[in-house]
Write an enzyme that holds these catalytic residues in place. Structure first.
Site, PDB file in Angstrom:
ATOM      1  N   CYS B  86       5.218 -12.928   9.463  1.00 49.04           N
ATOM      2  CA  CYS B  86       5.979 -13.891   9.117  1.00 49.04           C
ATOM      3  C   CYS B  86       7.051 -13.375   8.082  1.00 49.04           C
ATOM      4  CB  CYS B  86       5.258 -15.180   8.461  1.00 49.04           C
ATOM      5  SG  CYS B  86       5.933 -16.632   8.373  1.00 49.04           S
ATOM      6  N   HIS B 194       0.676 -16.521  12.533  1.00 50.97           N
ATOM      7  CA  HIS B 194      -0.090 -16.221  11.419  1.00 50.97           C
ATOM      8  C   HIS B 194      -1.762 -15.930  11.954  1.00 50.97           C
ATOM      9  CE1 HIS B 194       2.183 -16.975   7.672  1.00 50.97           C
ATOM     10  NE2 HIS B 194       2.974 -17.631   8.491  1.00 50.97           N
ATOM     11  N   GLU B 196      -4.086 -14.608  10.319  1.00 48.36           N
ATOM     12  CA  GLU B 196      -4.975 -14.839   9.146  1.00 48.36           C
ATOM     13  C   GLU B 196      -5.458 -16.204   8.651  1.00 48.36           C
ATOM     14  OE1 GLU B 196      -1.979 -14.582   9.010  1.00 48.36           O
ATOM     15  OE2 GLU B 196      -0.822 -15.044   6.987  1.00 48.36           O
TER      16      GLU B 196
END
Lengths: 720, 222
Positions: B86, B194, B196
């Site tokens: 990002c 993302h 994560e």
């Protein structure tokens, strides 16, 4: 620097009544300076002093074994076990958001986040309850776009997940939208920071961003009705800087961990004035400030401007003097201002120096504790005894009207503009009852909801107040949470009108009764009055933000139904259509009384859900739109269909309270029915989930068609 | 795997990426942007999501001027692994460690939702936990994720297998649906989605986990 003379026009422009100004003269025994007048005005306006509401707020329940700190500090603090606490509050930014929607909403988010981290908590969740005028109104599209963008711009950059909220539309908000921002943070229960100063001669430190002229007089503006001079009020709206706030958060948490902080207070409404007075007043001390040392963004600012500036991202702290170097190094690391601007003094004085002159010398305790307090006349509204007629429309058509009404339509358009997942602990993002986050690194979950049905409150303030709390209780219960406590954001019209004051008094009574019965004390809150434009008030909107705890993730109840589940209705259905979404959206009528709230049934039914959660596949509370809307939402969330046995409007769309829709596998459903019979709780099979259609009695439509219509409303109204 | 996560003022996914890396077995050190060196022996440098310096200039532009940026560039030029997610991807393009730029989303709005992606190159250390052509779902959360590069660069990226992920249903106007790219040596990955945020069943999806697990495996073998 010469200050303007105190003329009757100047006094009136500061919002003083003749009696209030006479009290200022009595306290001082002389005429105030211009700066002093500004300070009094900032402290005594409705927004800061709660002068119309205090008498009634005192009646709310605010304590309980779980409450660590109730109202009066920056935010409420509630024990969640294991030495941890949740810190939360909800606050309005209505007037600024109507004047400048992006910055108004953004700084509303910034303000509530600061309230939370001032207490030593790292923000972990945010919500927003928004009320706009009707979509066709020429300002609504501009307002909703600006407000949603502003909330996103601030919360996303700051890095807090937005996990819930509400969006409603009603013509009473055409000239006065509501933006109620909620934030919750996580702290160690024994490391909460408060605002009361202690110790004489302790340095008063200014932290964060520099002071500019933005927002001068903002709190006074927020305490007045709007009229056609509104465009002139734009300079009183502050500009938000979420980047500085994020740095301020990290710096403050480091500072608190260093042990340097005696007390700390954020600079919100009435900035330096309000924060300094609160710290002194709570500590029983005076404060001396030297404005020459205040970090300034602009040149030649007057004492008046500095004392009333509402520049954002600022804090005031009383520091342990021996820790100064350490504290200063932390703020330098984060490139933030750190300036010793004054000290605590033993006498009851608020002494302001500027350019080697005393510009204000006031008895500090009089600014806060002697603020005016009113017992405003109020009258209960007429009791609604009309019995609404049942619309003559097929059930499926009624459902379609409701699903495509902006109040009940799918709101991904809103929440997809918010970061709902930052921090990596979001378990349930917006769109399915309460929002849920993990308590980082533990098995615990926290659930958040915000609720109110303004139509109910308008028709029956007492029952409407109860209902807002009951719906919050149900939304927390439906995901398996034990409700812990609540925050109230009370938005009303002009309290000087007995009818409006009657709404306020009634709603507080209802909220208090419900909070007591459901063991959800009010631990923080905010009052926003004068929500009127050209003499026409909003629907009374006492938003209830509430927090619940789930002890471990395996006790979480989902909000979706699965193919083959039985649909069970918990609670009693009378088919109450008064003030229902059905009447409002299908017939354009707000007829009848609000539904009555049976608080002992709420408690019993909530306990039944929690005690039997292992057998519950999915659960949702019944609120706007009743059984039919709840069944649609649970089926949609599970990617399945649903068939309800009933086909009549009162059963499908009645808004009786204390009800839940439960989805359970057939074996579990049998066990639940037996458990309910044993417990004396009304639970009945009302249909079944499965297939690809939604059926109401003998009518049916494909879920895909309904879902597409439901999802398409917001993009069509407000831009793809 | 020894990993360093760079923290800029305004980073807000630094903890999230550290959690995911630790879950994959990495030793993680947080590195402040004013430091001018990385910890010794670091295999992977992660540049996290967020709004470094508020994104008040071009996203990532000021972060690319931080003291740590020089060490990051040296690490990459020496063949070290770098993962930018990002805002981290934006920083890597500003540093010219990856080609192209991230423009404002075509719809002009911030978008946070889970989107389908195709793993277009499963041959890098970062994507070795996936199969080529596999469809996965990862959250995006950005205002400026619209990948732009000139035709020549795009042709090179595609020809050399440097496109790691593409969007199934392009949410932001990215050219050629590009969601993530790797450097010519395959050791620097920048991606807007993302992983994560999809690394734990509680997230509602675990498709990001294979990225961290695959990376840890690949680096163990190096």
């Amino acid at each position: 620097m010469t200050e303007p003379d105190i003329t009757p026009e100047v006094i009136a422009a500061h919002g003083f009544t003749p009696d209030e100004y006479a009290e200022v003269l009595r306290i001082l025994g002389r005429e105030p300076t211009f700066t002093e007048l500004g300070i009094f005005s900032a402290m005594w306006n409705e927004h800061c002093s709660y002068k119309s509401s205090k008498k009634w707020l005192r009646t709310l329940p605010t304590s309980g074994p779980q409450v660590i700190c109730g109202p009066g500090e920056n935010a409420g603090v509630v024990d969640i076990g294991d030495g941890q606490a949740v810190v939360f509050k909800m606050e309005s930014h209505n007037h600024p958001s109507y004047i400048e929607p992006h910055q108004g909403a953004a700084t509303g988010v910034g303000g509530i986040l600061r309230d939370v981290f001032t207490m030593g908590a790292r923000p972990i969740a945010a919500m927003n309850a928004l009320s706009f005028g009707v979509p066709e109104h020429p300002k609504t599209r501009h307002l909703i776009n600006g407000v949603v963008e502003g909330i996103g711009a601030y919360g996303n950059a700051f890095g807090v997940p937005t996990v819930g909220g509400e969006v409603r539309f009603h013509p009473s908000y055409n000239g006065n939208c509501l933006v109620n921002a909620f934030a919750a943070g996580l702290a160690d229960a024994d490391r909460i920071f408060y605002s009361a100063a202690s110790g004489v001669g302790m340095p008063v430190v200014y932290l964060g961003a520099k002071t500019g002229r933005d927002g001068v007089g903002g709190a006074t503006m927020a305490s007045a009705e709007f009229d056609d001079t509104i465009e002139e009020k734009r300079p009183t709206v502050q500009v938000g800087d979420p980047f500085t706030e994020k740095c301020l958060l990290e710096a403050c948490l480091e500072l608190m961990a260093s042990g340097a902080v005696i007390s700390i207070q954020d600079m919100g409404a009435a900035g330096l004035t309000c924060s300094a007075v609160e710290m002194g007043d709570k500590g029983g001390l005076g404060i001396r400030l030297n404005l020459d040392r205040v970090p300034q963004r602009e040149t030649a600012m007057s004492a008046y401007e500095m004392m009333l500036s509402e520049s954002q991202e600022r804090m005031l702290m009383v520091l342990k003097p021996e820790k100064e170097a350490e504290a200063r190094a932390i703020f330098e690391k984060w490139d933030l201002d750190f300036a010793i601007v004054g000290e605590t003094i033993p006498e009851d004085r608020f002494l302001i120096l500027h350019g080697n002159e005393i510009v204000a010398d006031l008895p500090l305790s009089k600014l806060s504790s002697s603020a005016p307090e009113y017992d405003r006349p109020w009258e209960p509204g007429p009791r609604r005894t009309d019995v609404p007629e049942v619309p003559d429309i097929p059930a499926l058509d009624a459902l379609t009207v409701l699903l495509t009404s902006p109040d009940l339509a799918h709101k991904a358009w809103v929440w997809e503009q918010y970061d709902t997942q930052v921090m990596g602990d979001t378990v349930r993002p917006p769109g399915c009852g309460a929002g849920i986050v993990r308590v980082h690194g533990t098995p615990k979950l926290l659930a958040f909801t915000s609720d109110v049905t303004p139509r109910y409150v308008a028709a029956n303030p007492v029952e409407g107040g109860k209902q807002a709390v009951a719906e919050a209780y149900r939304n927390l219960t439906a995901c398996g949470a034990t409700p812990l406590a609540a925050t109230d954001n009370l938005n009303f019209g002009n309290p000087e009108k007995p009818k409006i004051m009657g709404q306020f008094v009634g709603a507080i009574q209802g909220i208090g009764e419900a909070c007591r019965a459901l063991a959800m004390p009010i631990v923080s809150g905010n009052v926003s009055l004068y929500n009127e434009t050209d003499g026409s008030g909003i629907l009374p909107t006492p938003t209830i933000g509430a927090v619940g705890l789930i002890s471990s993730a395996d006790r979480l109840i989902g909000g979706a139904a699965r193919e083959g589940d039985v649909a069970l209705l918990l609670g009693t259905t009378h088919g109450h259509l008064g003030q229902s979404a059905l009447l409002w959206h299908v017939m354009g009528r707000d007829a009848g009384d609000a539904p009555a709230v049976d608080l002992s049934a709420e408690r019993a039914h909530g306990d039944f859900v929690r005690e039997n959660l292992a057998r519950i596949g999915g659960c949702t509370d019944l609120s706007d739109g009743g059984l039919a809307i709840a069944a649609f939402e649970m089926a949609e969330a599970g990617g399945t269909g649903v068939a309800l046995d009933a086909g009549d409007l009162p059963t499908l769309f009645g808004e009786d309270q204390a009800r839940y829709l439960i989805a359970a596998a057939p074996d579990d459903a049998e066990a639940l029915l037996a458990a309910a019979a044993a417990a004396g709780v009304p639970l009945a099979r009302v249909g079944a989930f499965g297939g690809s259609d939604l059926r109401l009695g003998d009518q049916g439509a494909p879920m895909a068609e309904l879902t597409e219509a439901w999802r398409g409303v917001f993009p069509a109204l407000f831009g793809a | 795997m020894k990993a360093a996560v760079i923290v800029f003022p305004g980073s807000n996914c630094d903890r999230d990426i550290a959690v995911a890396l630790k879950q994959a077995g990495a030793q993680v050190t947080m590195v402040w942007h004013k430091d001018d060196a990385l910890p010794d022996g670091v295999d992977l440098v992660a540049v996290p999501g967020g709004f470094s310096f508020g994104d008040y200039l071009r996203c990532g532009a000021i972060a690319a001027q931080s003291p740590i940026a020089r060490a990051l560039r040296f690490h990459a030029e020496r063949g070290g692994y770098v993962l930018g997610i990002c805002n981290g991807f934006q920083v890597l393009t500003e540093l010219k460690l990856l080609p192209g730029a991230l423009l404002r989303n075509a719809g002009l709005r911030y978008i946070c939702r889970t989107v389908p992606l195709t793993v277009t190159n499963a041959g890098t250390a970062f994507t070795s936990g996936y199969a080529a052509g596999q469809t996965i779902a990862l959250p995006i959360a950005h205002h400026d994720g619209n990948y732009f590069a000139d035709d020549e660069t795009l042709a090179r990226l595609k020809g050399e297998g440097q496109v790691a992920f593409t969007y199934g249903d392009n949410p932001n106007g990215s050219r050629h649906d590009i969601a993530g790219i790797v450097s010519a040596n395959g050791r620097v990955l920048g991606m807007m989605p993302h992983p994560e945020r999809a690394a734990d069943p509680a997230h509602g999806g675990t498709d990001g986990r294979a990225l961290f697990a695959g990376l840890a495996d690949a680096l163990e073998r190096v």
